[in-house]
Design a protein around this motif. Structure first.
Motif, short mmCIF file in Angstrom:
data_model
loop_
_atom_site.label_atom_id
_atom_site.label_comp_id
_atom_site.label_asym_id
_atom_site.label_seq_id
_atom_site.Cartn_x
_atom_site.Cartn_y
_atom_site.Cartn_z
N ARG A 3 47.22 58.83 -85.54
CA ARG A 3 48.02 59.33 -84.58
C ARG A 3 47.23 59.60 -83.39
NH1 ARG A 3 49.89 65.04 -87.24
NH2 ARG A 3 48.28 65.03 -88.69
N LEU A 4 45.99 59.87 -83.49
CA LEU A 4 44.95 60.21 -82.32
C LEU A 4 44.90 58.76 -81.43
CD1 LEU A 4 42.03 61.80 -83.85
CD2 LEU A 4 43.73 62.89 -82.23
N TYR A 5 44.78 57.52 -82.26
CA TYR A 5 44.67 56.20 -81.61
C TYR A 5 46.13 55.85 -80.94
CZ TYR A 5 44.10 51.13 -80.88
OH TYR A 5 44.17 49.97 -80.42
N TRP A 6 47.30 56.12 -81.84
CA TRP A 6 48.62 56.02 -81.29
C TRP A 6 48.91 56.73 -80.11
CZ3 TRP A 6 53.02 58.73 -80.58
CH2 TRP A 6 54.29 57.63 -80.55
N PHE A 7 48.56 58.12 -80.00
CA PHE A 7 48.92 58.67 -78.68
C PHE A 7 48.11 58.18 -77.64
CE2 PHE A 7 51.03 61.86 -81.23
CZ PHE A 7 51.86 62.38 -80.22
N TYR A 8 46.81 57.85 -77.84
CA TYR A 8 45.85 57.45 -76.77
C TYR A 8 46.52 55.93 -76.11
CZ TYR A 8 42.07 54.99 -74.48
OH TYR A 8 41.36 54.14 -73.69
N LYS A 9 46.66 55.06 -77.01
CA LYS A 9 47.35 53.79 -76.80
C LYS A 9 48.52 54.00 -75.90
CE LYS A 9 45.62 50.24 -77.23
NZ LYS A 9 44.89 49.47 -76.23
N HIS A 10 49.36 54.89 -76.33
CA HIS A 10 50.71 55.24 -75.39
C HIS A 10 50.67 55.68 -74.18
CE1 HIS A 10 54.18 53.81 -77.75
NE2 HIS A 10 53.36 54.58 -78.89
N TRP A 11 49.49 56.52 -73.94
CA TRP A 11 49.10 57.38 -72.63
C TRP A 11 48.33 55.95 -71.57
CZ3 TRP A 11 51.99 60.91 -70.75
CH2 TRP A 11 52.50 61.68 -71.42
N LYS A 12 47.46 55.48 -72.32
CA LYS A 12 46.79 54.32 -71.81
C LYS A 12 47.65 53.58 -71.22
CE LYS A 12 43.03 52.59 -70.22
NZ LYS A 12 42.19 53.38 -68.91
N ALA A 13 48.90 52.93 -71.89
CA ALA A 13 49.73 52.00 -71.01
C ALA A 13 50.56 52.63 -70.07
CB ALA A 13 50.48 51.51 -72.37
N LEU A 14 50.99 53.70 -70.45
CA LEU A 14 51.63 54.57 -69.27
C LEU A 14 50.81 54.74 -68.17
CD1 LEU A 14 53.82 57.29 -70.98
CD2 LEU A 14 54.58 55.59 -69.35
N GLN A 15 49.47 54.99 -68.39
CA GLN A 15 48.71 54.94 -66.94
C GLN A 15 48.53 53.89 -66.13
OE1 GLN A 15 44.36 55.53 -68.13
NE2 GLN A 15 44.10 57.00 -66.71
N VAL A 16 48.49 52.84 -66.94
CA VAL A 16 48.09 51.58 -66.28
C VAL A 16 49.51 51.35 -65.59
CG1 VAL A 16 47.52 49.25 -66.65
CG2 VAL A 16 46.30 50.82 -67.67
N HIS A 17 50.55 51.21 -66.50
CA HIS A 17 51.88 50.67 -66.09
C HIS A 17 52.37 51.68 -64.91
CE1 HIS A 17 56.02 49.37 -66.19
NE2 HIS A 17 55.57 48.29 -66.70
N GLU A 18 52.47 52.72 -65.13
CA GLU A 18 53.12 53.55 -64.07
C GLU A 18 52.15 54.21 -63.12
OE1 GLU A 18 56.24 54.30 -64.19
OE2 GLU A 18 56.56 52.88 -65.69
N GLY A 19 50.68 53.98 -63.24
CA GLY A 19 49.82 54.33 -62.18
C GLY A 19 49.81 55.92 -62.22
N LEU A 20 49.88 56.44 -63.58
CA LEU A 20 49.86 57.98 -63.71
C LEU A 20 48.39 58.38 -63.64
CD1 LEU A 20 52.22 58.49 -66.65
CD2 LEU A 20 52.89 58.84 -64.59
N LYS A 21 48.22 59.66 -63.18
CA LYS A 21 47.03 60.27 -63.14
C LYS A 21 46.86 61.08 -64.52
CE LYS A 21 46.55 60.10 -58.18
NZ LYS A 21 45.56 58.72 -58.08
N VAL A 22 46.37 60.71 -65.43
CA VAL A 22 46.48 61.29 -66.54
C VAL A 22 45.15 60.89 -67.59
CG1 VAL A 22 48.88 61.58 -67.21
CG2 VAL A 22 47.67 59.36 -68.17
N ALA A 23 44.63 61.80 -68.42
CA ALA A 23 43.51 61.45 -69.22
C ALA A 23 43.88 61.16 -70.63
CB ALA A 23 42.52 62.82 -69.16
N PRO A 24 44.08 59.94 -71.12
CA PRO A 24 44.72 59.64 -72.34
C PRO A 24 44.06 60.22 -73.49
CG PRO A 24 44.62 57.49 -70.87
CD PRO A 24 43.78 58.80 -70.23
N VAL A 25 42.45 60.20 -73.39
CA VAL A 25 41.86 60.79 -74.51
C VAL A 25 42.11 62.20 -74.71
CG1 VAL A 25 39.46 61.48 -75.13
CG2 VAL A 25 39.76 59.18 -74.18
N TRP A 26 42.34 63.25 -73.78
CA TRP A 26 42.49 64.35 -73.83
C TRP A 26 44.11 64.55 -74.21
CZ3 TRP A 26 38.52 66.96 -74.95
CH2 TRP A 26 37.52 66.70 -74.11
#
Length: 193
Positions: free
Chosen positions: A42-65
């Motif tokens: 689930r750690l990897y799962w959440f990371y990959k979703h937030w990373k995809a959103l960060q790139v696709h939407e240009g969100l200023k988020v930290a996927p690892v955290w």
């Protein structure tokens, strides 16, 4: 006049890593990796979703955290998935808030149950641990189903094969599961003697 010593210019593709808003994976792969890694996937799962959103939407988020502290960001991720699903006229995921709450409650409950000393006999806490392990998987399964639809890949076929890394983690997980089963068998053999 063009400068012959100037480096070539190219347009930068800011969406090169992810052309989809969410991480795509087959639900079968999700289930196998979640169980094999005792839920650590689930750690990897959440990371990959937030990373995809960060790139696709240009969100200023930290996927690892957001992955490490997923219980604080589950509601917002599930809401992104539900909104994207609805914006594409794919229907509504009206249960997204309930699923996120269930994930958070079961994850926190599982952590609490895991710290309570076990008795010598299979009992209530063992059942609580089992339930708090399975329900988070179910909520991620639901979220992944909607994310795949929003990504125009309902079956997650683009990420359904197990990579060498996936197989390595499955094998390590099976080894850990083997130790767990041997420990439980040893405990019950000692009780019966």
């Amino acid at each position: 006049m063009e400068n012959p010593y100037q480096a070539p210019q190219a347009e930068l593709d800011t969406h090169s890593e992810s052309s989809t808003p969410f991480f795509t994976t087959s639900t079968t792969k999700l289930i196998v990796l979640y169980i094999a890694t005792l839920g650590l996937y689930r750690l990897y799962w959440f990371y990959k979703h937030w990373k995809a959103l960060q790139v696709h939407e240009g969100l200023k988020v930290a996927p690892v955290w957001r992955s490490i502290f997923s219980i604080f960001f589950t509601h917002s991720l599930f809401k992104y998935i539900a909104n994207s699903h609805q914006e594409q006229s794919l229907g509504t995921w009206s249960a997204h808030a309930m699923m996120a709450t269930l994930y958070v409650l079961m994850t926190v409950g599982g952590e609490i149950a895991a710290r309570i000393p076990a008795s010598d006999v299979f009992g209530v806490w063992d059942i609580a641990l089992l339930v708090t392990s399975v329900i988070p998987l179910y909520t991620l399964y639901e979220a992944q189903t909607y994310a795949n639809r929003a990504n125009q890949d309902p079956d997650g076929k683009s990420n359904s094969r197990f990579s060498p890394w996936n197989i390595l983690f499955i094998l390590m997980g099976l080894a850990i599961w083997g130790v767990v089963v041997l420990g439980v068998l040893a405990q019950y053999t000692a009780i019966l003697d």
